[in-house]
Design a protein around this motif. Structure first.
Motif, PDB file in Angstrom:
ATOM      1  N   LEU A  13       0.841  -1.199   0.000  1.00  0.00           N
ATOM      2  CA  LEU A  13       0.000   0.000   0.000  1.00  0.00           C
ATOM      3  C   LEU A  13       0.877   1.249   0.000  1.00  0.00           C
ATOM      4  CD1 LEU A  13      -2.660  -1.211   2.599  1.00  0.00           C
ATOM      5  CD2 LEU A  13      -2.824  -1.251   0.104  1.00  0.00           C
ATOM      6  N   THR A  14       1.599   1.445  -1.063  1.00  0.00           N
ATOM      7  CA  THR A  14       2.570   2.540  -1.153  1.00  0.00           C
ATOM      8  C   THR A  14       1.938   3.877  -1.535  1.00  0.00           C
ATOM      9  OG1 THR A  14       3.046   1.928  -3.459  1.00  0.00           O
ATOM     10  CG2 THR A  14       4.440   0.970  -1.733  1.00  0.00           C
ATOM     11  N   LYS A  15       0.617   3.887  -1.761  1.00  0.00           N
ATOM     12  CA  LYS A  15      -0.086   5.128  -2.086  1.00  0.00           C
ATOM     13  C   LYS A  15      -1.074   5.529  -0.993  1.00  0.00           C
ATOM     14  CE  LYS A  15       0.229   4.369  -7.080  1.00  0.00           C
ATOM     15  NZ  LYS A  15      -0.525   4.259  -8.364  1.00  0.00           N
ATOM     16  N   LEU A  16      -1.109   4.766   0.087  1.00  0.00           N
ATOM     17  CA  LEU A  16      -2.100   4.990   1.138  1.00  0.00           C
ATOM     18  C   LEU A  16      -1.855   6.321   1.839  1.00  0.00           C
ATOM     19  CD1 LEU A  16      -4.533   3.642   2.510  1.00  0.00           C
ATOM     20  CD2 LEU A  16      -2.941   2.667   4.173  1.00  0.00           C
ATOM     21  N   GLU A  17      -2.907   7.169   1.902  1.00  0.00           N
ATOM     22  CA  GLU A  17      -2.796   8.478   2.512  1.00  0.00           C
ATOM     23  C   GLU A  17      -3.706   8.662   3.721  1.00  0.00           C
ATOM     24  OE1 GLU A  17      -2.937  11.761  -0.168  1.00  0.00           O
ATOM     25  OE2 GLU A  17      -1.809  10.725  -1.736  1.00  0.00           O
ATOM     26  N   LYS A  18      -4.813   7.934   3.781  1.00  0.00           N
ATOM     27  CA  LYS A  18      -5.749   8.080   4.891  1.00  0.00           C
ATOM     28  C   LYS A  18      -6.172   6.707   5.391  1.00  0.00           C
ATOM     29  CE  LYS A  18      -9.201  10.752   4.148  1.00  0.00           C
ATOM     30  NZ  LYS A  18     -10.335  11.377   3.422  1.00  0.00           N
ATOM     31  N   LEU A  19      -6.084   6.516   6.714  1.00  0.00           N
ATOM     32  CA  LEU A  19      -6.465   5.248   7.314  1.00  0.00           C
ATOM     33  C   LEU A  19      -7.219   5.537   8.610  1.00  0.00           C
ATOM     34  CD1 LEU A  19      -6.343   2.149   7.407  1.00  0.00           C
ATOM     35  CD2 LEU A  19      -4.139   2.354   8.581  1.00  0.00           C
ATOM     36  N   ASP A  20      -8.479   5.133   8.656  1.00  0.00           N
ATOM     37  CA  ASP A  20      -9.315   5.324   9.842  1.00  0.00           C
ATOM     38  C   ASP A  20      -9.687   3.960  10.398  1.00  0.00           C
ATOM     39  OD1 ASP A  20     -11.124   5.956  11.810  1.00  0.00           O
ATOM     40  OD2 ASP A  20     -12.450   7.155  10.539  1.00  0.00           O
ATOM     41  N   LEU A  21      -9.108   3.620  11.556  1.00  0.00           N
ATOM     42  CA  LEU A  21      -9.387   2.359  12.238  1.00  0.00           C
ATOM     43  C   LEU A  21      -9.966   2.626  13.628  1.00  0.00           C
ATOM     44  CD1 LEU A  21      -6.129   0.392  11.329  1.00  0.00           C
ATOM     45  CD2 LEU A  21      -8.365   0.221  10.234  1.00  0.00           C
TER      46      LEU A  21
END
Length: 368
Positions: free
Chosen positions: A250-258
């Motif tokens: 996931l080298t383009k991941l910018e937003k992660l809501d967990l």
């Protein structure tokens, strides 16, 4: 504080997904092929309209006459005249910046059911019926949508569906945007999300509020979709985020809501610390414990880090974090942290490029 984070999150979303509003998805008038829309597709839309029992906001008031390409929420291909866009997102979203609403409690929502007639729109690329009260007698329409294989954008968020998320959605291999987020007490669930790996172009995924308890390998599934840029999995009853990923794709991941899950393990072993491209990371309202890892110092693009409401009395930033010069919001509130505030402050970057730095420490017991 939460509202400040939500506003910044919205700005990041706009910057990431501006391409979803390009000309290909804008309402167009098919003058090039002689005007008017294709009769069979007009009939399919009128059949959908018959399934709507209440339209207080008059979203469908323009759905009259022969040229359906001029109706509100409809976009047609300028060359062929085929309907490629159906966008009828409820207007209640505009009135509530906090994001907490039940579409079935607002008059401005569409009420009724989603007619299977939409399956006749074979060229449809963009479908947004979000925040409307359209559950119908059952959720079988979701299964049928697996045959709408030209879809690139699908937003059904807020619609109070019930039952299992169908694996048939994995047939939508062209999808770039998928939002199935639920609000309130969700009745949607899934015991297997491996079908997501069949969506090789997916960039935006939201299944917040969908119950995913017991799915242990969810990070491995997401790791098979390299284009992902935004992941929202809040309030999904996920059990753990400490899975080991030898190589992060996931080298383009910018937003992660967990946020608001059932994580109860050390912060140190979260797989997400490898996602050094992240700008926004929300781990709030879990039961994570322990110290922040040194690998956090590699996340130089991070603008928002929310680890609030974990009741983590041992959380401290003791590593080398001077490179976090993009950091604007750090929320460690409601953790009851014991420690010396001077140690924490020395761990933070002292970069001249920081325009706004909000350090939330209320409900902490830090030495002064």
């Amino acid at each position: 504080m939460r509202r400040t984070i939500n506003l910044l999150l919205a700005l990041i979303s706009i910057s990431i997904f501006s391409f979803f509003t390009n000309d290909a998805l804008q309402p167009q008038h098919p003058h090039a092929h002689g005007g008017g829309c294709i009769p069979a597709e007009r009939a399919a839309l009128l059949s959908f309209k018959k399934g709507i029992t209440s339209d207080s906001a008059n979203l469908l008031i323009s759905w009259d006459g022969q040229d359906c390409c001029r109706w509100r929420g409809i976009g047609c291909n300028n060359r062929t005249g085929h309907v490629v866009k159906l966008h009828l997102r409820s207007t209640i979203v505009e009135d509530n910046p906090w994001g907490y609403y039940d579409p079935c409690e607002h008059d401005n929502s569409l009420f009724g059911e989603i007619s299977p007639s939409l399956l006749s729109l074979k060229h449809l690329e963009h479908l947004d019926l979000s925040m409307n009260c359209l559950p119908g007698p059952n959720s079988k329409i979701l299964n049928l949508m697996g045959s709408m294989t030209n879809l690139r954008y699908l937003d059904l968020s807020g619609i109070p569906f019930a039952g299992r998320v169908p694996s048939q959605l994995g047939n939508l291999s062209k999808l770039q945007y998928l939002d199935l987020a639920q609000t309130g007490n969700s009745m949607m669930y899934s015991m297997d999300i491996t079908w997501l790996a069949k969506l090789p172009f997916l960039q935006f995924l939201s299944m917040s509020g969908v119950q995913l308890s017991g799915i242990a390998d969810w990070p491995h599934t997401l790791n098979m979709i390299p284009p992902l840029r935004v992941i929202h999995l809040s309030s999904c009853s996920l059990d753990s985020a400490n899975q080991s990923l030898l190589h992060l794709n996931l080298t383009k991941l910018e937003k992660l809501d967990l946020s608001s899950n059932d994580f109860e393990h050390s912060l140190t072993y979260g797989w997400f610390w490898k996602a050094t491209t992240l700008k926004y990371l929300d781990l709030g309202d879990n039961r994570l414990f322990g110290q922040l890892p040194d690998t956090l110092g590699n996340m130089t693009y991070l603008q928002v880090l929310d680890i609030s409401r974990n009741e983590n009395t041992n959380m401290m930033m003791t590593g080398y974090y001077k490179n976090l010069c993009s950091l604007e919001i750090l929320d460690l509130s409601v953790n009851g942290i014991n420690g010396d505030i001077a140690v924490l402050m020395k761990s933070l970057p002292q970069c001249t490029s920081i325009q706004t730095a909000l350090l939330e420490l209320y409900h902490h017991r830090l030495g002064i």
